[in-house]
Design a protein around this motif. Structure first.
Motif, PDB file in Angstrom:
ATOM      1  N   SER A  38       2.303  14.060  -9.788  1.00 26.14           N
ATOM      2  CA  SER A  38       3.283  15.124  -9.978  1.00 26.14           C
ATOM      3  C   SER A  38       3.756  15.196 -11.427  1.00 26.14           C
ATOM      4  O   SER A  38       4.084  16.268 -11.928  1.00 26.14           O
ATOM      5  N   SER A  39       3.783  14.066 -12.125  1.00 28.98           N
ATOM      6  CA  SER A  39       4.208  14.077 -13.527  1.00 28.98           C
ATOM      7  C   SER A  39       3.131  14.648 -14.443  1.00 28.98           C
ATOM      8  O   SER A  39       3.414  15.160 -15.516  1.00 28.98           O
ATOM      9  N   ILE A  40       1.891  14.550 -14.040  1.00 30.76           N
ATOM     10  CA  ILE A  40       0.780  15.082 -14.829  1.00 30.76           C
ATOM     11  C   ILE A  40       0.803  16.605 -14.797  1.00 30.76           C
ATOM     12  O   ILE A  40       0.541  17.260 -15.789  1.00 30.76           O
ATOM     13  N   ILE A  41       1.128  17.150 -13.669  1.00 32.70           N
ATOM     14  CA  ILE A  41       1.136  18.617 -13.504  1.00 32.70           C
ATOM     15  C   ILE A  41       2.334  19.168 -14.140  1.00 32.70           C
ATOM     16  O   ILE A  41       2.783  19.497 -15.035  1.00 32.70           O
TER      17      ILE A  41
ATOM     18  N   GLN B  72       0.828  -1.205   0.000  1.00 34.39           N
ATOM     19  CA  GLN B  72       0.000   0.000   0.000  1.00 34.39           C
ATOM     20  C   GLN B  72       0.863   1.257   0.000  1.00 34.39           C
ATOM     21  O   GLN B  72       0.527   2.246  -0.647  1.00 34.39           O
ATOM     22  N   HIS B  73       1.977   1.212   0.708  1.00 33.67           N
ATOM     23  CA  HIS B  73       2.904   2.343   0.718  1.00 33.67           C
ATOM     24  C   HIS B  73       3.480   2.573  -0.686  1.00 33.67           C
ATOM     25  O   HIS B  73       3.597   3.715  -1.138  1.00 33.67           O
ATOM     26  N   GLU B  74       3.835   1.496  -1.362  1.00 34.10           N
ATOM     27  CA  GLU B  74       4.366   1.589  -2.725  1.00 34.10           C
ATOM     28  C   GLU B  74       3.311   2.136  -3.694  1.00 34.10           C
ATOM     29  O   GLU B  74       3.621   2.958  -4.563  1.00 34.10           O
ATOM     30  N   LEU B  75       2.063   1.700  -3.546  1.00 38.11           N
ATOM     31  CA  LEU B  75       0.985   2.229  -4.399  1.00 38.11           C
ATOM     32  C   LEU B  75       0.798   3.720  -4.190  1.00 38.11           C
ATOM     33  O   LEU B  75       0.627   4.477  -5.160  1.00 38.11           O
ATOM     34  N   LYS B  76       0.835   4.139  -2.933  1.00 37.51           N
ATOM     35  CA  LYS B  76       0.664   5.549  -2.622  1.00 37.51           C
ATOM     36  C   LYS B  76       1.800   6.374  -3.236  1.00 37.51           C
ATOM     37  O   LYS B  76       1.583   7.448  -3.794  1.00 37.51           O
ATOM     38  N   LYS B  77       3.004   5.844  -3.164  1.00 38.49           N
ATOM     39  CA  LYS B  77       4.167   6.528  -3.736  1.00 38.49           C
ATOM     40  C   LYS B  77       4.033   6.641  -5.260  1.00 38.49           C
ATOM     41  O   LYS B  77       4.308   7.694  -5.838  1.00 38.49           O
ATOM     42  N   GLN B  78       3.580   5.558  -5.914  1.00 42.13           N
ATOM     43  CA  GLN B  78       3.400   5.589  -7.361  1.00 42.13           C
ATOM     44  C   GLN B  78       2.316   6.587  -7.767  1.00 42.13           C
ATOM     45  O   GLN B  78       2.443   7.283  -8.778  1.00 42.13           O
ATOM     46  N   GLN B  79       1.235   6.659  -6.993  1.00 41.60           N
ATOM     47  CA  GLN B  79       0.171   7.602  -7.290  1.00 41.60           C
ATOM     48  C   GLN B  79       0.659   9.043  -7.156  1.00 41.60           C
ATOM     49  O   GLN B  79       0.317   9.907  -7.964  1.00 41.60           O
ATOM     50  N   GLU B  80       1.476   9.307  -6.146  1.00 43.06           N
ATOM     51  CA  GLU B  80       2.024  10.657  -5.975  1.00 43.06           C
ATOM     52  C   GLU B  80       2.942  11.015  -7.141  1.00 43.06           C
ATOM     53  O   GLU B  80       2.920  12.152  -7.618  1.00 43.06           O
ATOM     54  N   GLU B  81       3.747  10.054  -7.599  1.00 41.07           N
ATOM     55  CA  GLU B  81       4.631  10.299  -8.746  1.00 41.07           C
ATOM     56  C   GLU B  81       3.813  10.557 -10.005  1.00 41.07           C
ATOM     57  O   GLU B  81       4.154  11.429 -10.804  1.00 41.07           O
ATOM     58  N   ASN B  82       2.749   9.797 -10.199  1.00 38.34           N
ATOM     59  CA  ASN B  82       1.893   9.989 -11.371  1.00 38.34           C
ATOM     60  C   ASN B  82       1.209  11.351 -11.328  1.00 38.34           C
ATOM     61  O   ASN B  82       1.077  12.022 -12.357  1.00 38.34           O
TER      62      ASN B  82
END
Length: 142
Positions: free
Chosen positions: A139-142, A127-137
């Motif tokens: 930030s890359s969109i913006i 779950q921690h890894e998923l949260k990290k990937q979502q934050e990266e996604n």
């Protein structure tokens, strides 16, 4: 009607007496054929004559059959799949409180508890890894 029920109960009790007698006869025959060195183990309060021996054996078989050989059989980690942690810990404690102390049951339940704790850690990491990937996604969109 009541006589039929009583007759059925009587027949069932007689059948159980016969099964019980056969069971004890088999156990006595096994004991007579054992070497003298194995008889104390066989007659131990938690020996092969009792449920205190066979319950952990059956639980080890169940644990072995349910393990996936280190492979993750579930592609997603869910908290409800790690429900073995609490019972493993509780039954480990219980197996040392009862008389006779059942070390076999203690070890199998400790193993199940540790496996459940391991699964909880894996779920947390996933779950921690998923949260990290979502934050990266995000930030890359913006």
């Amino acid at each position: 009607m009541i006589n039929n029920i009583n007759n059925c109960r009587l027949i069932n009790n007689m059948a159980l007496v016969g099964v019980r007698a056969s069971y004890h006869r088999i156990l006595n025959n096994i004991e007579l054929r054992l070497p003298a060195k194995l008889r104390p183990f066989y007659n131990h309060p938690a020996g092969p004559k009792t449920v205190f021996f066979w319950a952990p054996v059956c639980k080890w078989v169940r644990v072995r059959n349910s393990s996936s050989g280190g492979q993750n059989i579930f592609p997603m980690f869910h908290l409800h799949l790690s429900c073995h942690y609490s019972p493993g810990v509780i039954w480990s404690r219980y197996s040392l409180v009862i008389i006779p102390k059942n070390w076999g049951l203690f070890f199998v339940n400790s193993f199940v508890g540790l496996a459940g704790a391991n699964q909880l850690v894996r779920i947390w990491m996933y779950q921690h890894e998923l949260k990290k990937q979502q934050e990266e996604n995000n930030s890359s969109i913006i």
